[in-house]
Design a protein around this motif. Structure first.
Motif, PDB file in Angstrom:
ATOM      1  N   TYR A   1       0.861  -1.183   0.000  1.00 32.04           N
ATOM      2  CA  TYR A   1       0.000   0.000   0.000  1.00 32.04           C
ATOM      3  C   TYR A   1       0.894   1.229   0.000  1.00 32.04           C
ATOM      4  N   TYR A   2       0.614   2.163  -0.908  1.00 33.31           N
ATOM      5  CA  TYR A   2       1.413   3.385  -1.009  1.00 33.31           C
ATOM      6  C   TYR A   2       0.478   4.570  -1.178  1.00 33.31           C
ATOM      7  N   ASN A   3       0.710   5.624  -0.398  1.00 35.42           N
ATOM      8  CA  ASN A   3      -0.122   6.822  -0.478  1.00 35.42           C
ATOM      9  C   ASN A   3       0.776   8.045  -0.350  1.00 35.42           C
ATOM     10  N   SER A   4       0.636   8.998  -1.276  1.00 34.44           N
ATOM     11  CA  SER A   4       1.536  10.151  -1.299  1.00 34.44           C
ATOM     12  C   SER A   4       0.779  11.422  -1.671  1.00 34.44           C
ATOM     13  N   PRO A   5       0.178  12.105  -0.700  1.00 36.44           N
ATOM     14  CA  PRO A   5      -0.414  13.418  -0.980  1.00 36.44           C
ATOM     15  C   PRO A   5       0.641  14.517  -0.858  1.00 36.44           C
ATOM     16  N   ASP A   6       0.537  15.543  -1.680  1.00 42.67           N
ATOM     17  CA  ASP A   6       1.439  16.686  -1.518  1.00 42.67           C
ATOM     18  C   ASP A   6       0.781  17.965  -2.015  1.00 42.67           C
ATOM     19  N   GLU A   7       1.353  19.075  -1.567  1.00 47.49           N
ATOM     20  CA  GLU A   7       0.846  20.400  -1.915  1.00 47.49           C
ATOM     21  C   GLU A   7       1.992  21.248  -2.446  1.00 47.49           C
ATOM     22  N   GLN A   8       1.680  22.067  -3.465  1.00 41.91           N
ATOM     23  CA  GLN A   8       2.669  22.974  -4.040  1.00 41.91           C
ATOM     24  C   GLN A   8       2.034  24.352  -4.202  1.00 41.91           C
ATOM     25  N   TRP A   9       2.725  25.355  -3.670  1.00 40.63           N
ATOM     26  CA  TRP A   9       2.247  26.740  -3.785  1.00 40.63           C
ATOM     27  C   TRP A   9       3.378  27.575  -4.363  1.00 40.63           C
ATOM     28  N   LEU A  10       3.094  28.295  -5.457  1.00 43.76           N
ATOM     29  CA  LEU A  10       4.123  29.058  -6.153  1.00 43.76           C
ATOM     30  C   LEU A  10       3.608  30.449  -6.492  1.00 43.76           C
TER      31      LEU A  10
END
Length: 682
Positions: free
Chosen positions: A301-310
């Motif tokens: 099981y693999y889960n990868s949430p991420d956020e990017q603000w530029l």
């Protein structure tokens, strides 16, 4: 489908013939590996022996007087192995790491992270296979780490490790390993915690001309800071039902949390903030018998949430992107190996892998919003045979039929392998290897999603039409006195995929995208030799020379066909001051190289380490080190091909570190199998 029928018929005929001659002896059958002649190449301090297609190195001896304290650093001491872009290579090509003959199921990044947490004392030796037979259940080059097993007596052993590194900022690592054994059980536990900060900077230079004649020229300085919290956990349980009869369970977990900022200044300013979290959990169950049969299953099981603000002054715009990837992956296998007598061996098996990738992205400018669900299936059948012709000649061949299905691809592929080993006289080994392989892109690289860098000027985009590559490798290896190794190799990769930049001729933006080449061809030679001066100075010299040709006839409006000679030279030197103090110096230099339209200038580094081992059996070790002393090891990328102009100079700085290791209970630790997430998002 015809191939599958033919292969199934061959399997049935082979099994029928074996059954008629060996119907009453199945319980006496042992692995084909144990039936091959085990030829030891004699010489001064022998470090390698030949067993079938594998070259087995005495890795503990190789690293005995080197300041390595984890499995990752130990692997780098094998002849022909080097580190390129934070990835291990063998003879300038990618290599698969296995543990006790079991394939890994991790991304390269996750695999290397876990290897760096595993003590070197858990390694028995290492096999290098230039062309993995199908019984390995992987294709291509393989490094197979073999374990020490301590069953048969009661013991509790362990190791504690603490490390500090300074690379412009401070980072710390703490690690604990425990191993309990008795007559029937082996239980090992590992936990490591990494935390700290990292700083590095880029110098970027761009010149951009559009079809209407408009030109832009700008440069930036980019400061980058990353903060990380990384947890690695593993529990392994082996239960020995009888001799060579084992049931194994392993749980592996990694939890990562990274926050980063990137600030650009120069001809424009920008601020990029990233918050990335990932977790993966792997459960694996394996069963092996004394008559050559083994089976196993695993779930990842693999889960990868991420956020990017530029925010950038280049376009006076704000980008706010949220993305997530979840992967559920199942794998199962069955395999059987037989000793048919008269130095013949037979092996066959089946593998099945299915995965479900659910990915999404939300972008405030709606340029790459979307949700995707992709199912993927892979099934393979294989049969292999080996034969020893006296004590001088052995041969192993295999044939694998693989079915690969996605919403885009639906293919059958046939993969032959061949390995021939000849011992002309004592102390001399000649080995020829042929291998066919297929490499698959990461799940995320084929998604139609976009992220940004360089103030929004750079767009990292997916490629839904990206194809798997088809690889052919040939090698001829000569070993003298178990110490001197020469390897001549040829690699052909059709549809090789690489990430390249492209400056658009329609608008002021640059795309980074994985694209398929027509081919990448390499012809090369690797030489390695240990040279000792007395009992106080040990050296190993390694030279690799490669001729490379990259061709892509459909790269936007810039088709290319480029060739380049390049070489790499490495020196590893150890100075012994009595029984307790070691000084190690490692140096490496490579000449100019290419990757598609990118030029990679020459670079090199010098590392130094001082190790103190005051107690018997190396129970206590204190190490101080400095890597890239002169700060000359950073890679720079130049793209000035046919009107493109992208100069990217990366500066990571020297690394200063201090580590302390303490072992108790006569710790002879056990190496671990890794988990293959090589195509998960990085």
């Amino acid at each position: 489908m015809k191939r599958l029928v033919i292969l199934s018929a061959c399997l049935a005929i082979s099994l029928a013939g074996w059954a008629q001659g060996n119907r009453n002896d199945s319980l006496k059958m042992d692995s084909i590996i144990h039936s091959l002649p085990d030829v030891m190449v004699k010489g001064n301090r022998p470090i390698v022996k030949v067993k079938g297609a594998a070259l087995t190195y005495d890795l503990p001896q190789l690293i005995k007087n080197h300041p390595v304290d984890n499995a990752y650093e130990a692997i780098k001491q094998l002849p022909g192995v080097s580190e390129q872009d934070e990835a291990l290579t063998l003879n300038a090509q990618s290599v698969t790491v296995m543990i006790d003959g079991k394939a890994t199921t991790m991304t390269s990044e996750q695999l290397y992270s876990l290897l760096k947490t595993i003590p070197t004392s858990r390694i028995a030796n290492a096999e290098v296979v230039y062309s993995a037979p199908a019984r390995y259940q992987v294709k291509g080059q393989v490094i197979n780490l073999l374990l020490k097993h301590n069953t048969g007596f009661h013991s509790l052993q362990g190791e504690f490790f603490g490390g500090y590194t300074h690379q412009n900022r401070n980072s710390y690592t703490e690690r604990a390993s425990l191993l309990f054994t008795n007559k029937k059980w082996e239980i090992d536990m590992l936990y490591s915690f990494g935390h700290g900060k990292r700083y590095y900077y880029y110098e970027n230079e761009f010149a951009h001309t559009l079809t209407d004649g408009t030109s832009y020229a700008f440069s930036t300085h980019s400061d980058n800071i990353k903060r990380h919290l990384n947890h690695n956990i593993r529990l392994g349980i082996n239960y020995h039902l009888a001799k060579n009869h084992q049931l194994s369970f392993a749980y592996t977990s990694q939890l990562n949390n990274t926050r980063g900022t990137s600030e650009d200044d120069g001809d424009f300013t920008s601020l990029l903030r990233i918050h990335a979290k990932s977790q993966f959990h792997n459960f694996r169950l394996d069963y092996s018998t004394p008559f050559g049969f083994s089976a196993g299953a695993e779930y990842t099981y693999y889960n990868s949430p991420d956020e990017q603000w530029l925010k950038s002054s280049l376009y006076d715009e704000i980008y706010d992107i949220t993305s997530q990837q979840r992967i559920d992956k199942w794998h199962a296998y069955l395999k059987q190996e037989h000793d048919l007598g008269k130095d013949w061996g037979l092996n066959y098996g089946i593998n099945y892998t299915t995965s479900r990738d659910k990915s999404s992205q939300e972008n405030n400018n709606k340029s790459s919003d979307g949700n995707t669900i992709q199912n993927e299936d892979q099934m393979s059948f294989y049969v292999g045979a080996s034969k020893s012709f006296g004590q001088k000649l052995t041969m192993e061949a295999s044939l694998m039929e693989e079915y690969y299905h996605t919403p885009i691809w639906n293919e059958w592929n046939l993969f032959p392998t061949l390995s021939i080993t000849y011992l002309p006289k004592a102390g001399h080994v000649i080995q020829f290897d042929l291998d066919c392989d297929r490499d698959y892109p990461t799940y995320w690289s084929v998604k139609n999603f976009t992220t940004y860098n360089v103030g929004g000027y750079g767009k990292i985009v997916g490629n839904p039409t990206l194809k798997p590559s088809r690889d052919l490798s040939l090698s001829l290896t000569y070993i003298l006195h178990s110490r001197y190794v020469a390897s001549l190799f040829f690699n052909n990769s059709k549809d090789e995929f690489r990430q390249l930049p492209y400056q658009s001729d329609e608008k002021k933006e640059m795309e980074y995208k994985h694209v398929n080449f027509d081919h990448v061809n390499q012809v090369g030679l690797m030489l390695t030799a240990p040279i000792n001066i007395g009992n106080w100075w040990q050296n190993r010299l390694t030279f690799t020379g490669v001729y490379q040709n990259d061709k892509n006839s459909h790269f936007y409006d810039l088709p290319f066909d480029r060739s380049k000679w390049f070489c790499q030279a490495q020196w590893n030197g150890t100075f012994l001051f009595g029984k307790h103090v070691l000084l190690n110096l490692d140096a490496s230099v490579h000449t100019d190289a290419i990757q598609g339209i990118i030029d990679i200038p020459a670079s090199g580094y010098l590392n130094a380490a001082l190790t103190w081992k005051p107690l018997k059996d190396d129970k206590f070790q204190l190490k101080a080190y400095c890597n890239d002393i002169f700060e000359t090891g950073d890679n720079h990328l130049h793209d000035t091909y046919r009107g493109q102009h992208v100069i990217n100079k990366m500066y990571f700085g020297r690394i200063i570190g201090l580590s302390l290791t303490y072992r108790f209970g006569g710790y002879k630790a056990k190496q671990h199998e890794e988990v293959d997430t090589s195509r998960f998002r990085k």
